[in-house]
Design a protein around this motif. Structure first.
Motif, mmCIF file in Angstrom:
data_model
loop_
_atom_site.group_PDB
_atom_site.id
_atom_site.type_symbol
_atom_site.label_atom_id
_atom_site.label_comp_id
_atom_site.label_asym_id
_atom_site.label_seq_id
_atom_site.Cartn_x
_atom_site.Cartn_y
_atom_site.Cartn_z
ATOM 1 N N VAL A 1 0.750 -1.366 0.101
ATOM 2 C CA VAL A 1 -0.107 -0.095 0.220
ATOM 3 C C VAL A 1 1.065 1.189 -0.080
ATOM 4 O O VAL A 1 1.817 1.214 0.971
ATOM 5 N N PRO B 1 0.519 5.404 0.189
ATOM 6 C CA PRO B 1 -0.128 6.387 0.289
ATOM 7 C C PRO B 1 0.569 7.825 -0.313
ATOM 8 O O PRO B 1 1.772 7.933 -0.220
ATOM 9 N N SER C 1 -4.430 6.775 -1.985
ATOM 10 C CA SER C 1 -3.443 5.725 -1.753
ATOM 11 C C SER C 1 -3.737 4.627 -3.028
ATOM 12 O O SER C 1 -4.595 4.510 -3.725
ATOM 13 N N TYR D 1 -6.671 1.746 -6.653
ATOM 14 C CA TYR D 1 -6.387 3.263 -6.378
ATOM 15 C C TYR D 1 -7.882 3.871 -5.858
ATOM 16 O O TYR D 1 -8.854 3.978 -6.678
#
Length: 270
Positions: free
Chosen positions: A7, A9, A15, A34
């Motif tokens: 993941v 950000p 993110s 996304y």
């Protein structure tokens, strides 16, 4: 079965998620997603996803548009041979203090902030700007947390200079599933700055004592013979003590509908 996910950000809203998974039956699938969250004060958020592997590719896309009075959502998901489209609209209607408010969905509790009929006053909830009061001096905060003593504030800088707000911050806890009318007292003050001079047109001495005969309010003459008084009437009389027990009197009129603090004088005290 196993899965690995990364993941990333980008900012406080968006993110990117990448994943690879393998089922117990030996099937593998790769996913990319996304998402961008909707700002709490309103705006647009969306979610995009794609998955491929053993079997048909899966696609997902949805859009959320949050406005002050309603939240609109629409999206599509599924494979090329089994696709589902959907749409949703949600909101609330609140009746309080003889006014109807349209707002986003109230999930927990709500508060209606009142500024005694003054419009355009910014309102903050937990230090975050919620909006400005409408033409009736109201603003609905639809996402208040139940049973929590939240902090509500108003910014009086947009109010006329002839208006006073003795309290600009309050805390209140609201029961779940209910609302509360939070009133910020705002009162209009008739005030004026007066330049006082003697019979020879010289400014009265610094520190001279001034008493407003109608209200009994007292003030002190400042530099250049200037004195500031509040709670005035249309016609006013001042009694001034100028050192060694000497007194003089001055009268003046003010426009009680004036939106600014007028500068009156030089006014002869005799």
């Amino acid at each position: 079965a196993m899965q690995a996910q990364l993941v990333i950000p980008f900012d406080i809203y968006g993110s990117l998620a990448l994943s690879n998974e393998r089922s117990q039956a030996g099937e593998s699938r790769q996913r990319v997603n996304y998402s961008r969250a909707v700002p709490s004060e309103g705006g647009v958020g969306y979610n995009l996803g794609y998955a491929s592997g053993d079997g048909p590719a899966y696609r997902q896309a949805d859009l959320t548009w949050r406005m002050q009075s309603v939240q609109l959502q629409a999206g599509v998901y599924g494979s090329s041979d089994a696709e589902t489209r959907w749409a949703d609209a949600s909101g609330s209607l609140v009746w309080m203090d003889k006014q109807v408010f349209a707002a986003n969905r109230v999930n927990d509790a709500f508060v209606v902030v009142s500024t005694d009929g003054y419009a355009g006053v910014p309102v903050l909830y937990e230090n975050q700007l919620v909006g400005e009061t409408d033409r009736n001096g109201h603003l609905l905060v639809p996402w208040s947390s139940a049973y929590y003593r939240g902090k509500y504030e108003i910014d009086p800088l947009n109010l006329p200079v002839t208006v006073q707000t003795p309290n600009v911050e309050q805390r209140v806890a609201v029961r779940r599933g209910s609302g509360y009318l939070l009133e910020f007292p705002v009162r209009r003050v008739i005030a004026a700055s007066i330049t006082l001079v003697d019979a020879q047109h010289q400014e009265l001495p610094l520190g001279s004592q001034v008493r407003h005969e109608q209200t009994g309010a007292r003030a002190v003459v400042g530099w250049d013979g200037l004195v500031y008084l509040e709670n005035l009437a249309a016609h006013n009389t001042l009694q001034v003590t100028v050192g060694e027990g000497r007194t003089c009197q001055a009268t003046f009129d003010v426009d009680i509908n004036e939106e600014q603090v007028p500068l009156i004088g030089p006014l002869v005290c005799q």
